[in-house]
Design a protein around this motif. Structure first.
Motif, PDB file in Angstrom:
ATOM      1  N   ILE A 615       0.850  -1.209   0.000  1.00 34.85           N
ATOM      2  CA  ILE A 615       0.000   0.000   0.000  1.00 34.85           C
ATOM      3  C   ILE A 615       0.878   1.249   0.000  1.00 34.85           C
ATOM      4  O   ILE A 615       0.607   2.219  -0.716  1.00 34.85           O
ATOM      5  CB  ILE A 615      -0.921  -0.017   1.216  1.00 34.85           C
ATOM      6  CG1 ILE A 615      -1.973  -1.129   1.063  1.00 34.85           C
ATOM      7  CG2 ILE A 615      -1.619   1.330   1.400  1.00 34.85           C
ATOM      8  CD1 ILE A 615      -2.807  -1.352   2.311  1.00 34.85           C
ATOM      9  N   ARG A 616       1.991   1.181   0.793  1.00 30.69           N
ATOM     10  CA  ARG A 616       2.860   2.345   0.862  1.00 30.69           C
ATOM     11  C   ARG A 616       3.504   2.630  -0.493  1.00 30.69           C
ATOM     12  O   ARG A 616       3.601   3.786  -0.922  1.00 30.69           O
ATOM     13  CB  ARG A 616       3.927   2.113   1.930  1.00 30.69           C
ATOM     14  CG  ARG A 616       4.742   3.356   2.259  1.00 30.69           C
ATOM     15  CD  ARG A 616       5.832   3.073   3.284  1.00 30.69           C
ATOM     16  NE  ARG A 616       5.253   2.509   4.492  1.00 30.69           N
ATOM     17  CZ  ARG A 616       5.480   1.274   4.915  1.00 30.69           C
ATOM     18  NH1 ARG A 616       6.283   0.466   4.220  1.00 30.69           N
ATOM     19  NH2 ARG A 616       4.936   0.836   6.023  1.00 30.69           N
ATOM     20  N   GLU A 618       2.322   1.780  -3.495  1.00 27.43           N
ATOM     21  CA  GLU A 618       1.292   2.277  -4.419  1.00 27.43           C
ATOM     22  C   GLU A 618       0.966   3.751  -4.122  1.00 27.43           C
ATOM     23  O   GLU A 618       0.726   4.545  -5.040  1.00 27.43           O
ATOM     24  CB  GLU A 618       0.033   1.418  -4.288  1.00 27.43           C
ATOM     25  CG  GLU A 618       0.216   0.016  -4.845  1.00 27.43           C
ATOM     26  CD  GLU A 618      -1.009  -0.854  -4.603  1.00 27.43           C
ATOM     27  OE1 GLU A 618      -1.887  -0.410  -3.802  1.00 27.43           O
ATOM     28  OE2 GLU A 618      -1.100  -1.931  -5.189  1.00 27.43           O
ATOM     29  N   LYS A 619       0.973   4.063  -2.806  1.00 26.38           N
ATOM     30  CA  LYS A 619       0.670   5.451  -2.445  1.00 26.38           C
ATOM     31  C   LYS A 619       1.753   6.396  -2.938  1.00 26.38           C
ATOM     32  O   LYS A 619       1.469   7.509  -3.402  1.00 26.38           O
ATOM     33  CB  LYS A 619       0.521   5.563  -0.934  1.00 26.38           C
ATOM     34  CG  LYS A 619       0.069   6.948  -0.465  1.00 26.38           C
ATOM     35  CD  LYS A 619      -0.170   6.963   1.023  1.00 26.38           C
ATOM     36  CE  LYS A 619      -0.664   8.329   1.486  1.00 26.38           C
ATOM     37  NZ  LYS A 619       0.176   9.444   1.076  1.00 26.38           N
ATOM     38  N   GLU A 620       3.034   5.968  -2.841  1.00 26.41           N
ATOM     39  CA  GLU A 620       4.120   6.821  -3.320  1.00 26.41           C
ATOM     40  C   GLU A 620       3.977   7.093  -4.819  1.00 26.41           C
ATOM     41  O   GLU A 620       4.159   8.233  -5.279  1.00 26.41           O
ATOM     42  CB  GLU A 620       5.468   6.155  -3.023  1.00 26.41           C
ATOM     43  CG  GLU A 620       5.823   6.155  -1.531  1.00 26.41           C
ATOM     44  CD  GLU A 620       7.115   5.404  -1.260  1.00 26.41           C
ATOM     45  OE1 GLU A 620       7.711   4.898  -2.244  1.00 26.41           O
ATOM     46  OE2 GLU A 620       7.548   5.331  -0.093  1.00 26.41           O
ATOM     47  N   ALA A 622       1.140   6.967  -6.553  1.00 27.38           N
ATOM     48  CA  ALA A 622      -0.043   7.822  -6.750  1.00 27.38           C
ATOM     49  C   ALA A 622       0.257   9.268  -6.382  1.00 27.38           C
ATOM     50  O   ALA A 622      -0.168  10.204  -7.081  1.00 27.38           O
ATOM     51  CB  ALA A 622      -1.197   7.298  -5.913  1.00 27.38           C
ATOM     52  N   ASP A 623       1.025   9.484  -5.284  1.00 32.35           N
ATOM     53  CA  ASP A 623       1.352  10.847  -4.869  1.00 32.35           C
ATOM     54  C   ASP A 623       2.201  11.546  -5.919  1.00 32.35           C
ATOM     55  O   ASP A 623       1.994  12.733  -6.224  1.00 32.35           O
ATOM     56  CB  ASP A 623       2.090  10.831  -3.533  1.00 32.35           C
ATOM     57  CG  ASP A 623       1.156  10.454  -2.383  1.00 32.35           C
ATOM     58  OD1 ASP A 623      -0.081  10.499  -2.596  1.00 32.35           O
ATOM     59  OD2 ASP A 623       1.657  10.109  -1.295  1.00 32.35           O
TER      60      ASP A 623
END
Length: 819
Positions: A615-616, A618-620, A622-623
């Protein structure tokens, strides 16, 4: 100017007047409403009227009763030339003709200019304020401002120019230049327009400078954004490469988890379906048991209902039979009442209503005739002197006792046997006729009453009343009997009574049978029933049982409804689930998918990664994508903004040059305002000095005239700048209030002198005629003589027309005309 002749038609009370006038003082005399004022007004309208005017006042001067408007003609001479002026208000024309050469002026403006040149008085206001005198208007100077303007035309060095007009032009120009400087204006002047334009240009310059400054800042921001976008793209590429190897891992894991979840769902649905089917069968069995029990109760209730219904019908039949018996009893009583009333009616005498009226009329007639007979009859006293009695016949009827006083109406016959027969008759011939009529009426009445066996009309009336009451009773009894029968014969009710007896007998038999059947059905419920022979007890017991069974049946219906609702809900859930064979097939397919997904996941052989790490990561990514998108949007906005920038450094320089030009124009206008203000101040001072000089000259003439009239009583008299006379009194030590401190005569003399003093200045050297309408009514004889002395002096240069209604001025006139 010398008026030689004046002709007036249809003007006010002057139908047709033609006068020849002379130089000097001409006295025009007439009584009140004799036409003096009309003639004076005609001169004014001839000089200043406009026949083409549509004003209402034009029609006010029309002679009453005339359909056409008026015409005024003046023949006059001036400066050695003779003229004819014709104002035709009916034809709406004006003509000024030079009688020497025949040249005519018809244009309104040219006629006005020529008359102003001749009179020296270009307007009616100047004419009325100087040479037009009347006692009522003596103290009024109408429109003194116009007099001032006329005097200002004498301003030295500007011949023909009115200083007030110059000042007004300067004021108008200054007002136009400065319009809107001290407030809002719909159409501001050039200074305000230039000021507003300068403010707008300076605002535009500030906007340009701000726009150029902002554009420079945006260019720097655009460069920084472009650099940031390049860095973000590099970082995103690294993160996407790192994240790509976990994409397949995530998909395989999701397939395995989804297949496992589907297998579990299908297994749960198969278990639910088996449970619902068991519950549904159980509920269906319970419903069948309830329905069977309800049918048993329904059969017993139906048998009881039939018996109870027959019992109710039997009760209603008995009630109806009783009602019918009551009706029959009432009919019998009504028949007896009718027969009794008929017996009473049979014993009454049937008297005709007309006979009652005839009897009453005859009785009234007899009473009237008898009363009249008493008034017109006579009295005879008979006193026998011997034993032999006379035979007396009174009104044709023998008298049984002749030795008495008798009253007769027609005649009395007295026979003295062997002596004489004496007849005394009433001189009233109608008395015998009325007596005969009375006797005939009595005979008719007696015959009528004998027919009914009555002694008098009252008894006859009572016989009729008794018969009418008995007849009414018979009709009332007959109506009551008819109402009870209701349109049927009496036999109809007897037949109904027999029918009810048969119906009740049949219902009693049927009820016996139905009660036995109901008791038999009730025994199936396990209760002990009473004997069928005791009908009331059996019916009461059946009613109680009926209520209990009905309550039990209602409870069974509620129970059945609740069970049926449960069954429907269970069946509804079963319908929502797929069929069992399909669920079993899908369960096998889901187990196969779980096996395949697990094998595929195991074949990837990727290092384990926790969900938090995935998740971390994927979040990086996406950010970074979000930040890159924001930067690209900001870059696009900056590009759009820079594309719309309208101004550059060269535009600022151009705008500054435009502002300098506008400032120069504004300075020029401000200098013009300053110059005009100085000119206004100079012209105002010059006008005041000139008017002061002219009013001083007029004041000298005013003092001379007023001193002549008052014999020097007031030696300080002058004219104010607004052309009002001023009088100083040595006795008072101050100027007097002309309106309240001077007598009416002295006030008239002051204004008379003022008008005379104004004439030379206002007419500017011309010699207009003077028109005076009894201006000396308030002058005492001495001052009137002095006033005429002044007029004699003025008559050397001016024609004077004096209008009066008296003879006191004849001695001063050169010519006298009687209207």
């Amino acid at each position: 100017m010398l008026i030689e002749q004046i002709a007036v038609k249809n003007f006010r009370n002057l139908a047709d007047v033609n006068l020849t006038l002379q130089p000097g003082i001409t006295l025009i005399k007439a009584k009140n409403e004799g036409g003096k004022t009309s003639l004076r007004k005609a001169v004014e309208i001839a000089l200043f009227g406009d026949p083409r005017s549509a004003a209402a006042k034009v029609y006010q001067h029309q002679t009453w009763g005339q359909n056409s408007l008026y015409e005024i003609r003046l023949d006059f001479s001036a400066d050695g030339k003779r003229y004819r002026l014709v104002r035709d208000f009916e034809a709406r024309t004006s003509v000024l003709e030079n009688l020497a050469d025949g040249k005519k002026l018809t244009d309104k403006k040219r006629i006005e200019e020529k008359l102003a040149e001749i009179l020296g008085l270009p307007t009616a206001t100047l004419f009325l304020n100087t040479v037009y005198f009347s006692a009522e208007e003596m103290i009024q100077l109408k429109n003194a401002e116009e007099l001032r303007k006329r005097l200002e035309e004498k301003l030295s060095g500007l011949d023909g120019v009115v200083v007030s007009k110059l000042l007004k032009d300067i004021d108008d120009h200054l007002s136009e230049l400065t319009k809107g400087l001290k407030g809002t204006a719909k159409n501001p002047g050039p200074i305000r327009r230039l000021t507003d334009k300068l403010d707008a240009l300076q605002a535009e310059l500030r906007e340009m400078e701000e726009t150029v400054r902002q554009a420079a800042a945006k260019y720097a921001e655009y460069y920084e954004t472009s650099q940031a976008i390049a860095t973000l793209k590099e970082q995103l590429a690294i993160k996407e490469t790192e994240n790509e190897k976990y994409v397949q891992y995530k998909k395989a894991k999701e397939m395995w988890d989804n297949a496992t979840a589907r297998l579990n769902t299908l297994t749960d649905q198969l278990a639910q379906r088996a449970n619902y089917e068991t519950v549904a069968k159980q509920l269906a069995d319970e419903l069948t048991q309830i329905e069977t029990q309800g049918q048993q109760i329904a059969a017993v209730v139906a048998a009881i209902d039939q018996a109870l219904q027959t019992a109710a019908e039997l009760a209603r039949s008995r009630t109806d039979a009783q009602i019918l018996a009551t009706v029959l009893a009432k009919i019998a009583a009504a028949q007896a009442d009718l027969e009794a009333a008929q017996t009473v009616l049979a014993g009454c005498v049937a008297v005709k209503p007309a006979d009652v009226k005839t009897a009453q009329k005859l009785a009234s007639e007899i009473h009237g005739l008898a009363q009249a007979g008493k008034n017109e009859g006579f009295v005879v006293d008979i006193t026998p002197l011997t034993a032999a009695l006379p035979t007396v016949i009174v009104d044709g009827e023998p008298l049984t006792n002749p030795a008495q006083t008798v009253e007769a109406r027609a005649s009395v016959e007295i026979e003295l046997p062997g002596v004489a027969r004496i007849r005394i008759g009433n001189k009233n011939a109608d008395a015998a006729k009325r007596l005969a009529a009375e006797r005939q009426a009595r005979a008719n009445l007696a015959a009528l009453l004998a027919g009914y066996g009555a002694s008098d009309p009252d008894e006859l009336a009572r016989l009729k009343e008794a018969y009418d009451q008995a007849s009414a009773q018979v009709q009332a009894k007959q109506a009551a009997l008819t109402a009870l029968l209701g349109g049927h014969p009496l036999e109809h009710y007897h037949q109904q009574q027999a029918a009810w007896a048969r119906t009740i007998e049949g219902q009693e038999q049927a009820l016996q049978t139905q009660i036995q059947a109901a008791l038999a059905a009730a025994s199936s419920t396990g209760t002990t029933a009473p004997a069928a022979s005791d009908l009331p007890a059996a019916l009461a017991w059946l009613q109680t049982l009926h209520a209990a069974l009905t309550d039990q049946r209602d409870k069974l219906r509620i129970q059945w409804r609740d069970k049926n609702n449960e069954l429907q809900q269970v069946q509804g859930r079963l319908k929502q689930l797929p069929p069992a064979d399909k669920l079993e097939a899908d369960q096998k397919a889901a187990a196969r998918d779980v096996f395949v997904a697990k094998v595929a996941f195991d074949d990837l052989n990727l290092p384990a990664i926790s969900p938090e790490q995935l998740i971390r990561l994927e979040k990086e990514v996406a950010d970074l994508k979000h930040e890159l998108r924001d930067k690209e949007i900001a870059q696009a906005k900056l590009e759009a903004y820079l594309a719309t920038v309208r101004y550059g450094i060269e535009d600022i320089e151009t705008k500054r040059e435009e502002i300098e030009t506008c400032q120069e124009q504004l300075r020029a206008l401000q200098e013009e305002v300053q110059v005009l203000s100085i000119l206004k101040e100079w012209f105002s001072e010059a006008r005041n000095n000139t008017v002061a000089k002219i009013t001083s000259d007029i004041g000298d003439a005013l003092l001379r005239y007023f001193n002549t009239l008052t014999e020097g009583r007031y030696n300080q008299v002058g004219l104010s700048p607004d052309l009002s006379p001023m009088v100083f009194s040595a006795d008072k030590g101050d100027h007097v209030d002309i309106g309240s401190e001077l007598s009416t005569g002295t006030r008239d003399q002051l204004y008379f002198a003022t008008r005379l003093a104004l004439i030379p200045a206002i007419s500017q050297g011309k010699k207009p005629p003077l028109l005076l309408d009894d201006p000396f009514v308030h002058f005492d004889p001495d001052r009137r003589a002095k006033a005429f002395a002044l007029l004699k002096e003025l008559a050397k240069d001016h024609q004077i027309l004096l209008f009066t209604c008296g003879d006191g001025c004849d001695a001063y006139a050169d010519t006298v005309i009687n209207l």
